[in-house]
Design an enzyme around this catalytic site. Structure first.
Site, PDB file in Angstrom:
ATOM      1  N   LYS A  40       0.712  -1.338   0.011  1.00  0.00           N
ATOM      2  CA  LYS A  40      -0.047  -0.014   0.066  1.00  0.00           C
ATOM      3  C   LYS A  40       0.902   1.023   0.140  1.00  0.00           C
ATOM      4  O   LYS A  40       0.426   2.519   0.430  1.00  0.00           O
ATOM      5  CB  LYS A  40      -1.043  -0.192   1.272  1.00  0.00           C
ATOM      6  CG  LYS A  40      -1.599  -1.195   1.097  1.00  0.00           C
ATOM      7  CD  LYS A  40      -2.820  -1.276   2.514  1.00  0.00           C
ATOM      8  CE  LYS A  40      -3.583  -2.668   2.278  1.00  0.00           C
ATOM      9  NZ  LYS A  40      -4.363  -3.120   3.406  1.00  0.00           N
ATOM     10  N   ASP A  82      -9.390  -5.248  -1.464  1.00  0.00           N
ATOM     11  CA  ASP A  82      -8.848  -4.009  -0.832  1.00  0.00           C
ATOM     12  C   ASP A  82      -8.552  -2.964  -1.589  1.00  0.00           C
ATOM     13  O   ASP A  82      -7.491  -2.794  -2.328  1.00  0.00           O
ATOM     14  CB  ASP A  82      -7.506  -4.569   0.037  1.00  0.00           C
ATOM     15  CG  ASP A  82      -7.188  -3.654   1.122  1.00  0.00           C
ATOM     16  OD1 ASP A  82      -7.639  -2.268   1.122  1.00  0.00           O
ATOM     17  OD2 ASP A  82      -6.673  -3.871   2.057  1.00  0.00           O
ATOM     18  N   HIS A 129      -7.954  22.774 -34.344  1.00  0.00           N
ATOM     19  CA  HIS A 129      -8.503  23.577 -35.176  1.00  0.00           C
ATOM     20  C   HIS A 129      -9.016  24.848 -34.071  1.00  0.00           C
ATOM     21  O   HIS A 129      -9.935  25.720 -34.743  1.00  0.00           O
ATOM     22  CB  HIS A 129      -9.806  23.002 -35.588  1.00  0.00           C
ATOM     23  CG  HIS A 129      -9.547  21.861 -36.581  1.00  0.00           C
ATOM     24  ND1 HIS A 129      -8.717  21.991 -37.819  1.00  0.00           N
ATOM     25  CD2 HIS A 129      -9.793  20.574 -36.344  1.00  0.00           C
ATOM     26  CE1 HIS A 129      -8.465  20.810 -38.365  1.00  0.00           C
ATOM     27  NE2 HIS A 129      -9.179  19.931 -37.449  1.00  0.00           N
TER      28      HIS A 129
END
Lengths: 352, 352, 352, 352
Positions: D163, D239, D337
């Protein structure tokens, strides 16, 4: 008091045609083929009309770490230092350290109750580490009066960041930030570099961008910038330990003019060089600076000589990248014939 | 053919007492105080009983990039190369490039249909880049027979990773991986280093760990490893461009013996050195290697001399870290008195 | 049109005593022990007198990539954008996209002839991605008049950087930059957290600083910030994909008051949250925001509610870090007895 | 005990034609256009003949940090753990924690006298964090007998790395390492994706490779992988905090078939998913797993269901990258453009 000297062979690469001027670039290296390779790149640039450079930024940094009793207090100092209203007073104190030092900006990073204060300042033609350190000393003394509870843990807290690979230099820049570019004509890629535009563009994408991404590189999106940087640094009396961040470089190769020609560039955010002080005063190193016409300090435009040196470093790196990448790309073509058992000499030359 | 030479002053630091042997460490640098500072660190180590080192790994790497028509095919080659059953055959081909090259492992990284193949091999007492490149050439030729659709884009795909800051070297190691440690007695910290254990431990945590974390450092968790690495590299004829990864270092300082003494260590995963070939053959550089007793190739134990040199580099870095960190820590004490307007000379010495 | 809904259990941690206010923190998670663990941290903070926070910065970013024919032209646009004289005009155009958008700064990065332009602006109580994107659109149109040769390659060039781990967010910040701190009394560490100050300080140094340094972490100098961030993000209708940079966190633990008490802090530079728009309008998520008293937009002080939410996230992370680190440290004590074959339950709880 | 639930809308993207099977991919997100965008990518893949994937690796990791009195001792344990002769004994102890846990490898990192031991093991169809933690517990007990002086500081030393964004996962992999690819026909790029191959290849080079390099990204060389990863993670009970490393992804786009068609791929080294345990047991999440046909544990081939889920995640990311990159590239055309004052709606859709 030295016990003696080591001698490093010096070769000359060039002429490097950069911003409409010609430079003979001294390279101190024990690897002869490095000079030859860089020389080939210089030739490709020369016959294509030369390279051009832009200095994007010029500032040396130093970042002390100070500690407080609370993060709240550390934040108060951060806000104080970043408040435009205080900049003039801080500059006055900082700049008193030298007639060249000019405070440019202050950037703070907080880690709990500890504050890292990154001072950026211009330093004339000196690399500037000592100059900025003295300026920081002055400011620390000044801040002690406003923040008596500030505890100076170290005059350098590694947020500077000197002589380590660190994202803060890659993103903020340190020393001179330079971009250098050239457009190499199709026939030059073929005749001088012995490869083709498409192969170079593809190799650059797969090696310098993708390969470095896979390797978890930090500012290392190039083939061998550090070879050229360290060779010029040693020849001109720079601090070779600083080639770590000075070699941060992203090399781009893009097809232009309907895919016929090659646009090549190197972007280097932290080239740390000076033309006065340190090793620049030694005889042979001084001679190399003279060869480049950047010896000493510029009276009329302080900093212009060290910035010029930085652009030469970038220009030489551009040449070095062109040549090694071409050798690798040519190797590829050879290898594609390997199944026919042809031998290949070029490739083992690749030094990066 | 060089046009001349630059001379770099050489100083001697030491004796460095390492693994029960004494070494006089040659440092080529234009900054005299760097030798003096390292010398102070050597003294602190000496009177504390010396430092000890362990070589954790010894292997040079090279990683070509090859391309296939699909990722599925790239994965097939990856599985082929990583299959233990194929290792002996691949080693046979790879090792034929030199009587010293010994393939150790192959690690692959995939980016779509492109495969980066990182070969690791021992290279005797040579730094080994050319040796491993030749071995890789052989294997590429061999693989062409098994995988004729393999397109070799470049013999180096930057996953090696040579002369760039890259996580793959920090995590996998390149060249010699060395850890070096010493326990510095309380009174030595006071008398020789002019500071105290607590201040050093705190400064190391706030500068080398936290400060570098804030700066987004990669393998740069030290004070100035590259200063020492580059000075020894230049003195002993190593490739100064490789100090980028060779300077990867994490410096740890922990209080031991109930907080009285200091345990200091440097862990350096990618020290790239050799005692034969390249610049080691030049007269003055060769003399410096002799001074260290590591000149040439070891007949009885190939690689032992270059590994010895790597441990000396780590030991000298340990000394350099001890001394500069102490100067910074001492500066801190002085600064705490700054509010009483005392001046401070030590601190501006800090070169990192 | 959704085909249905997934339900995520919501638990309440707290009261979190933060800046003298009490908050009941909703956490949406399938891991019940995460709420219990965070709750324990909240208790330790509460009985120690609470935590305090500072919002260091509040700005969302977006960085388009544009290309020119040369690096020189790219540099000209960079200088134009960074010229203070042009800021007012650029702000006028940018801010017209919304009555809340306020351009704060523009930071450019060059890669050859390509320019990455990172716009930072305050966005009221919205997370702000769409608001800043619209502002950027306006500026691009405006710049086309000044630089007709500018080719907009993409409205996002990954220098923003959104939903990827990137140093630019760790160093510059994105969304809300927050530091949150608390001093935990010695007896609280013992009674509530079941460990001691020394063990926590040591574990933080070896795990969150050194371990992450060894792993090559980027902004990941914490135990499990992302567990708490994602749980609150899901409960309050934030974008869970943004927990990547929102979880950047350095956790510091230092002994204070003669080593008796613990100073703990979390510094989080890029918490990306809003209290209006997106998922905040859904019934249950809206209820969770109400529970925290930060639902909707603040009329009197635009942005104050989203900043309040950011401080709550940081405060909850502080609690989460305290609790998990204590479980790990306690595990350590137990493990030291393992040789006596005692069992250990606590440790396997550790989710990071 | 939860106080309630938050509801996240679930949309279905697909059919995703992957490895000759069709999948309806559930995505839990509050951003409806994310499902629509991914759906468009799925359509482009479908009409081009589908995508194919390869699972390169499958192993969960956990890395405790232990400390010794000296680095020498830490190195001895490292050598012991990496000695093939000890692997069987260590496996026996480790695997006893579960009938699914199978130790695959052990990788050590030293920082002075501290050792980080990264255990990698297969974990059947479970994500496996608890399983590997228990195995590590067993081994720690076993090692205490051989190394009684080993002090276990923490069962997780952040070298795992769980993590947090960390290079060790990007380079070594964690959970499932997957590469997924497809060839999108020229007319499909035009008709379904409303852009062209050349624009996509160029945008990918300038945004996902170069832009991320400039930003100092770690494993973040993609447009918005985390959007898709977190949406599927939440829908299937994974998780969500693990989407940090699970979203590591490099997206490659290369022109093939003489530049007519597009080869697109995503390489994701650390997808952490399971089909049993944790949030997968909840009613709605369980239904989503059933929809994909990967609910529960595979009896005949343990791990095959979680690996299948990982390939679906990668396939959906492939679709998501295709669609957002096309929206950005189309935006580019429109922008070109802009000088003719045409408006542009598509671009503000870009969520990354």
């Amino acid at each position: 008091m030295p016990v003696g000297y080591v001698q490093i062979p010096v070769g000359i690469a060039g002429p490097l045609l950069l911003d409409d001027r010609e430079f003979s670039v001294p390279m101190a290296t024990t690897e002869g083929c490095l000079v030859a390779s860089t020389n080939r790149g210089c030739k490709a640039i020369y016959v294509s009309g030369g390279a051009s450079s832009v200095v994007l930024r010029d500032a040396m940094t130093r970042a002390p770490v100070v500690r407080f009793g609370t993060a709240k207090r550390a934040a108060e100092l951060k806000f104080f230092l970043e408040d435009p209203l205080n900049f003039e007073a801080l500059s006055l104190v900082f700049n008193s350290s030298s007639r060249f030092a000019r405070l440019q900006s202050i950037k703070c990073a907080i880690a709990g109750k500890n504050l890292y204060i990154r001072f950026s300042c211009s330093t004339g033609d000196a690399m500037g580490m000592n100059m900025v350190s003295k300026g920081v000393q002055n400011v620390m003394g000044f801040l002690h009066k406003e923040f008596p509870d500030m505890d100076v843990i170290g005059i350098s807290g590694n947020y500077c960041s000197d002589k380590k690979p660190a994202a803060v230099n890659w993103i903020e820049g340190r020393g001179k930030s330079v971009v250098c570019e050239a457009i190499i004509k199709e026939e030059v890629v073929k005749k001088v570099l012995k490869t083709d535009v498409e192969s170079l563009v593809e190799l650059n994408m797969l090696k310098n961008l993708t390969g470095s991404a896979m390797a978890g590189a930090l500012g290392g999106f190039n083939a061998h910038a550090s070879n050229i940087v360290s060779a010029i640094f040693i020849a001109t009396g720079q601090d070779p330990a600083q080639n770590i961040e000075s070699s941060h470089c992203i090399t781009m190769m893009e097809a232009v003019n309907d895919g016929k020609d090659l646009h090549v560039s190197v972007t280097m955010p932290s080239i740390e060089v000076g033309t006065v002080g340190g090793g620049t005063q030694l005889a042979s190193q001084s001679a190399c600076l003279n060869l480049l016409g950047v010896k000493g300090a510029s009276k009329e435009a302080p900093g212009s000589k060290s910035r010029q040196l930085a652009t030469i470093v970038a220009g030489a790196v551009l040449a070095g990248e062109l040549s090694l990448m071409s050798a690798l790309a040519a190797g590829q073509l050879v290898k594609s014939h390997m199944k026919y058992n042809r031998s290949n000499k070029d490739v083992s030359k690749a030094s990066s």
